[in-house]
Design a protein around this motif. Structure first.
Motif: not given
Lengths: 471, 231
Positions: A311, A313-314, A316-319, A461-462, A469
């Motif tokens: 996951q 690829g997304h 940032d969505f998760t975050n 996470k960062y 990215r």
């Protein structure tokens, strides 16, 4: 860059193994098994070898189809492009592996018995058959891969061969022996092999010539799997259920995780190979453990290697969406645990080979759920790489970082840390029992352990997001 | 309300963002402009807690965003394709995000209605996965999803990029109308000076991570911006 080096290293290691194996074959057959007719003996195995090669090629070979894309709009003849592409596909390690494997045998044994010319004849005939396999795989992958018919053909073929062996219609080894023993008597097989090679090449040529569009020969067709997969009952479990459902869709709809799933189902048959002898002699616990860990954890280990990468690829969505990292991890926990449990259920029939097998597998299931799942999660946080889901699976090195190589070790070794002290002091059963207990403790403590893991993930996470990215 | 104080992000050898004080009120439509490398996306990512600031902090409605999940309920965002789930159809994606915000069927229906004009019949009911959509349609899906849950703050990076002219105009109308109906603040970055001054009442020029100019009101904004970017 790193993957290129790793890939190169891998090929060198493979070549090394192949050569070593090639040299080992000679003494194994002549001395250890003391076969009086080693050539006949080996010939009997050759068709099996090609079956294995087919499977190996299927998983390892990638078609360089997209390489022709830059030339499509240039004034180059289409015929030439197809020849170029097919020729390029031949440049692959697997297409010369037979030389590594069988040259020592040809020179030492065959040449000794029938002379040098026949030895070369024998070797080249094998090579031709290997190349025929290559072109069959290319065609199979493009035409039948991921289709029901393809699966049917494979399953049908294997069932037929198994049935033939069982009912005594014919033995594949017998056919193989007769077929390849001709090469020691005449040069016709060479001609036949060449003819087969030409035919398969021609079939490929025709196929690719008639579908010279990148969308047709390139990435897989996407017209299928439009149907809404996923399990609607998961909706009753709130956010975590939704997240599990999302991941189920990820696995079913993308080729690479789907291949992993099939592979894991395949691995469940592993037990058959090892347990079969158990009626005669006792299998060592070490082996039982290894098989138990692999069978109940096959998918979790294979898929968990890239736990966050799938996951990626997304991420940032998760975050940025309204659920916490704890929810996210919990969904992964339940997914992995559920699959481990299902795998265990599927291994229950092995009880036929003895109760001990069932007990060990049960303990391994608990251990996988209660300990290994957390190991997977924690190692998975270590510098995960993004996986581009739309790319196929074969020899795809995307997402492979150092952690993925190291992960398998603790997963397989950790049960022995607990078991060995018991077994060395003469209480192997107590060892199995305590393995199960440790696993159970991990399962009971999962709210606490997940909190701990989530805290780590929140902190990392960062870095993980920044890594994902990057392209 | 977004308030930024003493915010700094250092990378090896340079400072990407360096903002002493910046407050965006709950009703403000805030535009961010600046040439490539000015730090626009980095700033947005820090606001969304995707990048850890080197120094300082960002508060949304009085709470630090870092390590906090609360703001996700009332901040909608779309920066790039990392915010989309490629193997879902747009409908599945909207449903999924809707569920996270407690949407029922009716809510989703109302949502589709709102975006009917922008979608222009190309998004819904097409049986296509998001990964197979064109760039413009990807943008539409992302922007629409950022409106799910009626957030108080919506963060968009280059919302007009890749959209065809009709869609650009429709998006502008949509942004205007939405703000007439409820308390809503936008944070929008763009390279298109005309669009940004039309949508935003306040425009900030970022240069090498620092606020170069803070332009309030939209009357003379375009002229001022053009003056700056000429140099």
């Amino acid at each position: 860059m790193v993957t290129t080096v790793l890939l190169g290293l891998f090929v060198v290691i493979m070549a090394g193994y192949a050569i070593a194996l090639g040299y080992a074959i000679v003494p194994i057959i002549t001395k250890t098994l003391s076969e009086d007719d080693p050539i006949n003996f080996l010939n009997g195995f050759l068709l099996y070898y090609f079956v294995v090669e087919f499977v190996l090629r299927y998983f390892m070979q990638n078609l360089p189809v997209l390489d022709i894309q830059p030339y499509l709009h240039l004034p180059v003849k289409r015929n030439y492009l197809v020849h170029f592409f097919l020729g390029k596909s031949v440049v692959h390690f697997l297409n010369i592996i037979v030389f590594f494997l069988f040259t020592p045998f040809a020179l030492k044994v065959v040449a000794n018995m029938y002379g040098f010319a026949i030895a070369i004849n024998w070797l080249v005939a094998i090579w031709f058959f290997s190349l025929v396999t290559h072109f069959l795989v290319v065609l199979f992958k493009k035409k039948l891969d991921d289709t029901f018919l393809g699966l049917l053909i494979i399953v049908g073929l294997f069932s037929f061969l198994g049935a033939a062996d069982y009912f005594g219609w014919f033995k594949l080894s017998e056919v193989s022996r007769k077929l390849f023993s001709i090469t020691t008597k005449s040069y016709y097989p060479l001609a036949v092999g060449l003819l087969l090679l030409a035919t398969t090449y021609w079939l490929n040529f025709r196929f690719f010539l008639s579908s010279m569009y990148p969308e047709e020969i390139g990435t897989q067709k996407r017209s299928d799997s439009r149907a809404s997969y996923g399990f609607s009952f998961l909706q009753n479990f709130g956010v975590v259920g939704e997240l599990v459902n999302l991941e189920v869709k990820l696995i079913l709809r993308n080729k690479r995780p789907r291949t992993l799933l099939l592979l894991s189902i395949f691995l469940l048959l592993y037990g058959l190979m090892f347990y079969r002898g158990s009626t005669k002699e006792k299998i060592p616990d070490v082996l039982l453990f290894g098989i138990g860990i692999f069978m109940t954890g096959a998918f979790s280990i294979n898929y968990g290697q890239f736990l966050f990468s799938w996951q990626g690829g997304h991420f940032d969505f998760t975050n940025t969406r309204p659920f916490s990292m704890r929810h996210y991890l919990e969904s992964k926990y339940w997914l992995l645990s559920a699959v481990i449990f299902i795998c265990f259920l599927l291994t229950i029939p092995y009880v036929y080979f003895g109760w001990r097998i069932l007990i060990v597998n049960g303990a391994m299931m608990l251990f996988n759920m209660g300990v290994n799942v957390y190991i997977i999660m924690n190692i998975g946080m270590w510098d995960p790489q993004k996986i581009n889901l739309s790319k196929g699976s074969a020899f795809n090195w995307e997402g492979v970082g150092a952690a993925q190589w190291l992960m398998a070790l603790p997963l397989v070794l950790s049960p022995f840390v607990i078991y060995l002290p018991f077994s060395l002091s003469g209480y192997p059963n107590a060892g199995i029992f305590s393995l199960a207990m440790v696993g159970l403790a991990g399962i009971i403590l999962h709210p606490y352990l997940l909190n701990r893991t989530a805290k780590r993930l929140l902190d990392k996470k960062y870095t993980i997001a920044a890594g994902f990215r990057k392209d | 309300m977004v308030s930024i104080s003493n915010l700094k992000k250092n990378y090896k050898g340079y400072t990407a963002v360096d903002i002493e004080q910046l407050t965006i009120s709950p009703t403000e439509s805030f535009g961010l402009v600046g040439n490539n490398g000015a730090g626009k996306t980095t700033l947005f990512r820090m606001i969304l807690d995707l990048i850890r600031p080197t120094e300082g902090e960002i508060q949304i409605n009085g709470k630090n965003v870092q390590g906090n999940d609360e703001w996700k309920m009332y901040v909608g965002s779309y920066l790039d394709e990392n915010f989309l789930i490629p193997y879902l159809t747009p409908e599945e994606y909207f449903q999924f995000v809707g569920k996270l915000h407690g949407y029922k069927k009716d809510d989703l229906q109302a949502f589709y209605q709102k975006f009917e004009a922008l979608f222009n019949g190309e998004i819904i009911g097409k049986n296509k996965y998001i990964q197979d959509l064109s760039k413009g349609n990807l943008k539409k899906v992302g922007i629409a999803a950022s409106f799910i849950g009626s957030p108080q703050i919506i963060v968009l990076d280059e919302p007009f990029e890749n959209l065809d002219p009709t869609s650009q105009i429709r998006l502008k109308d949509l942004l205007h109308n939405e703000r007439k109906q409820r308390t809503l603040s936008y944070l929008i970055s763009s390279h298109d000076l005309t669009h940004v001054t039309e949508v935003c009442e306040r425009t900030v020029i970022l240069e090498k991570g620092k606020i170069f100019k803070d332009i309030r009101g939209s009357e003379n904004a375009l002229a001022e911006l053009e003056e700056y970017f000429k140099g």
